[in-house]
Design a protein around this motif. Structure first.
Motif, mmCIF file in Angstrom:
data_model
loop_
_atom_site.group_PDB
_atom_site.id
_atom_site.type_symbol
_atom_site.label_atom_id
_atom_site.label_comp_id
_atom_site.label_asym_id
_atom_site.label_seq_id
_atom_site.Cartn_x
_atom_site.Cartn_y
_atom_site.Cartn_z
ATOM 1 N N GLN A 1 0.424 -1.292 -0.231
ATOM 2 C CA GLN A 1 -0.128 -0.427 0.530
ATOM 3 C C GLN A 1 0.738 1.036 -0.239
ATOM 4 N N VAL B 1 2.221 1.208 -4.200
ATOM 5 C CA VAL B 1 1.274 1.207 -5.233
ATOM 6 C C VAL B 1 0.571 2.518 -4.721
ATOM 7 N N PHE C 1 -2.728 4.695 -6.025
ATOM 8 C CA PHE C 1 -3.824 4.086 -6.793
ATOM 9 C C PHE C 1 -3.770 5.088 -8.677
ATOM 10 N N SER D 1 -3.436 -0.345 -3.579
ATOM 11 C CA SER D 1 -2.797 0.511 -3.421
ATOM 12 C C SER D 1 -3.694 1.636 -2.287
ATOM 13 N N ASN D 2 -3.023 2.512 -2.616
ATOM 14 C CA ASN D 2 -3.096 3.618 -1.569
ATOM 15 C C ASN D 2 -4.465 4.022 -1.318
ATOM 16 N N PHE D 3 -5.485 3.897 -2.387
ATOM 17 C CA PHE D 3 -6.576 4.196 -2.736
ATOM 18 C C PHE D 3 -6.918 4.989 -1.700
ATOM 19 N N GLN D 4 -7.490 4.061 0.473
ATOM 20 C CA GLN D 4 -7.783 4.348 1.171
ATOM 21 C C GLN D 4 -7.416 6.194 1.345
ATOM 22 N N PHE E 1 -5.998 8.004 -0.441
ATOM 23 C CA PHE E 1 -5.989 9.214 -1.494
ATOM 24 C C PHE E 1 -7.444 9.295 -1.469
#
Lengths: 260, 154
Positions: free
Chosen positions: A188, A191, A193, B29-32, B34
Motif C-alpha cells: 500500500q 503502489v 492508485f 494501493s493507497n486508494f484509502q 487517496f
C-alpha cells in the motif's frame, strides 16, 4: 534487382492497403452506436470472449503470482529484504505482467477464435447472405465483438493481477513465512492508485482495443478458403502478440519513463 | 430468454472484474488515503532532504499523520522547502514542534518525523516549522569517518 524493387513496392502497397482496410473497418464499426437491442449481442460476445477466457486467466495469474513470490523471496532474502516482497510482486503485476500477459493470453484464447469464427462466416458466405437480407454484418457481427473485447480485457487484466497477488501471498506469507502485515502495508505504501493501477487499466484498455481490432479485421479480411482462415488465425495471434509487446514498451515509456 | 444462463455468467464475470479492481484499489494501493478527508499544509525548510520524495510519510512517534505533498527549492535561500499535507484531525501541533528527516532502518525509505513542542501557539494551514533537522546522508558519514581516522595506524 528490378524484381526485388518491384516486390518491395508491391509489399508496401499491400501493407498500406491492408492498413487502410483495417482503419476503414474500425471507423465504420465504431461509428455504429450500440442501441438497446445490441446490448444482448454484446453480452453474448462478452460471454464467449471474456467468461470463457476466465479459466486460463485465473490459472495463469495464480501461477505467475506464485512464481513471482517464490523468485522474489529467494532473491530478496539474501539481502534480508524479504519485506519488500509485497511491493515487488504488486508493482510488477499491476504495471506490467497483469496487462501484458493477460493480453497475450487473450490474443491466443479469444482473438484466435474471433478470427476463425468471422473468417468461417465469410468463407461460408454468411456475411454476404446477411448483406443480401439488408442486415448490416458490421452491426450484427463486428461491432458487438469489438465492444466485448474492449470491455472484457481490463476486467480480465484486473482479475489476473488480483489472483496473482493472492498467489504471491500464499507462497510468500503462508508458505515461506514473510510477515503478512508488512506484505500488505509495503504494497500500500508503494503502489499508487492513480499512477500504477489506473495506468495499468489504461494499458489493458489499449491492449484489448488493439487485439480485438486485429482479430476482427483478420477474420473479416480473410481469404475465404480453409487455408486462408488458418493463415488469418495465425496472423492474429502473431501480430497481436507483437503489437501488445511493442505498445507496452511505448506506453511504459510514456507513463513511467523519465519523459514526464 | 434462451440466453439467460450466459447472461448471468456475463454479469458474474463483470462483477468479478470490478471486485478485482476494488481489491486492487483498497488492498493493494493507497486508494484509502487517496480518498481520504481534508488535510492542511505545513511548511518546513531543510538544508538537505536526502532521499525524501513527494508522498513520503510524515510521522509522529511512528504514526503516519500525513504525506509530503510537494518539494521545491526556495529561490532566495536556495534551500529545499518541503510541503506536508497533514490530516485535518491532527491539528494540535504547537509552533515549537520540530521536523527531522529520518530513515526507517539503515537503508529504508526516508520520512519526516515531527516532534510536538510545548508552546501554546498552534500551527495552522500554511505555517512553517522553524526547528528542522536535515537528512542524515550515509555517504557523508562514511566520508567523515574515513577522513577523521587518525593517520599512520597501518
Amino acid at each position: 534487382m528490378n524484381d526485388a524493387i518491384a516486390r518491395l513496392g508491391a509489399g508496401t502497397l499491400t501493407f498500406l492497403a491492408t492498413l487502410g482496410r483495417s482503419g476503414h473497418l474500425l471507423i465504420r464499426s465504431l461509428l455504429l452506436i450500440p442501441g438497446w437491442r445490441d446490448l444482448a449481442r454484446i453480452s453474448l460476445q462478452i460471454f464467449s470472449v471474456g467468461v470463457k477466457s476466465l479459466v486460463i486467466i485465473v490459472v495463469a495469474g495464480f501461477f505467475i503470482g506464485m512464481v513471482l513470490g517464490l523468485q522474489g523471496y529467494t532473491n530478496l532474502v539474501r539481502f534480508g529484504a524479504e519485506a519488500a516482497l509485497g511491493p515487488f510482486v504488486a508493482l510488477s503485476l499491476v504495471r506490467e505482467l497483469g496487462p501484458v500477459v493477460s493480453a497475450l493470453l487473450f490474443a491466443g484464447r479469444a482473438g484466435s477464435s474471433l478470427t476463425a469464427e468471422i473468417g468461417l462466416m465469410k468463407a461460408t458466405e454468411q456475411l454476404a447472405g446477411m448483406e443480401l437480407m439488408a442486415v448490416d454484418p458490421l452491426r450484427r457481427i463486428v461491432t458487438p465483438r469489438f465492444w466485448a473485447g474492449f470491455i472484457s480485457m481490463p476486467l480480465l487484466a484486473a482479475i489476473f493481477t488480483a489472483v496473482g497477488i493472492i498467489g504471491a501471498y500464499l507462497v510468500g506469507v503462508s508458505w515461506l513465512g514473510v510477515d503478512g502485515g508488512s506484505f500488505w502495508s509495503g504494497m500500500q505504501d508503494s503502489v499508487d492508485f492513480q499512477k500504477d493501477i489506473l495506468n495499468g487499466v489504461v494499458k489493458s484498455l489499449v491492449f484489448g482495443f488493439v487485439v480485438t481490432w486485429i482479430a476482427v479485421f483478420r477474420g473479416y479480411d480473410t481469404l475465404p478458403t480453409s487455408e486462408g482462415i488458418s493463415r488469418s488465425t495465425t496472423q492474429t495471434v502473431v501480430h497481436s502478440s507483437l503489437a501488445v509487446l511493442g505498445l507496452d514498451f511505448i506506453l511504459t515509456a510514456l507513463m513511467f519513463g523519465e519523459l514526464n | 430468454m434462451r440466453s439467460s444462463g450466459s447472461q448471468i455468467l456475463v454479469g458474474l464475470f463483470m462483477l468479478a472484474g470490478f471486485a478485482a479492481l476494488v481489491m486492487l484499489g483498497y488492498k493493494v494501493s493507497n486508494f484509502q488515503e487517496f480518498a481520504r478527508q481534508d488535510t492542511y499544509t505545513l511548511i518546513a525548510n531543510f538544508t538537505n532532504i536526502g532521499g525524501l520524495k513527494v508522498r513520503s510519510p510524515v510521522k509522529v512517534g511512528g504514526v503516519v499523520v500525513g504525506r509530503v505533498s510537494n518539494i521545491e527549492l526556495d529561490n532566495r535561500s536556495l534551500t529545499p522547502v518541503v510541503y506536508m499535507a497533514i490530516a485535518a484531525e491532527y491539528d494540535q501541533f504547537s509552533s515549537e514542534s520540530s521536523a527531522a528527516i529520518q530513515t526507517s532502518g539503515l537503508l529504508g525509505e526516508q520520512f519526516i518525523s515531527l516532534t510536538p513542542g510545548g508552546d501554546e501557539v498552534i500551527l495552522e494551514d500554511g505555517d512553517e516549522i522553524e526547528d528542522t533537522q536535515s537528512a542524515l546522508v550515509l555517504e557523508d558519514l562514511i566520508g567523515q569517518f574515513l577522513f577523521n581516522r587518525p593517520s599512520g595506524n597501518n
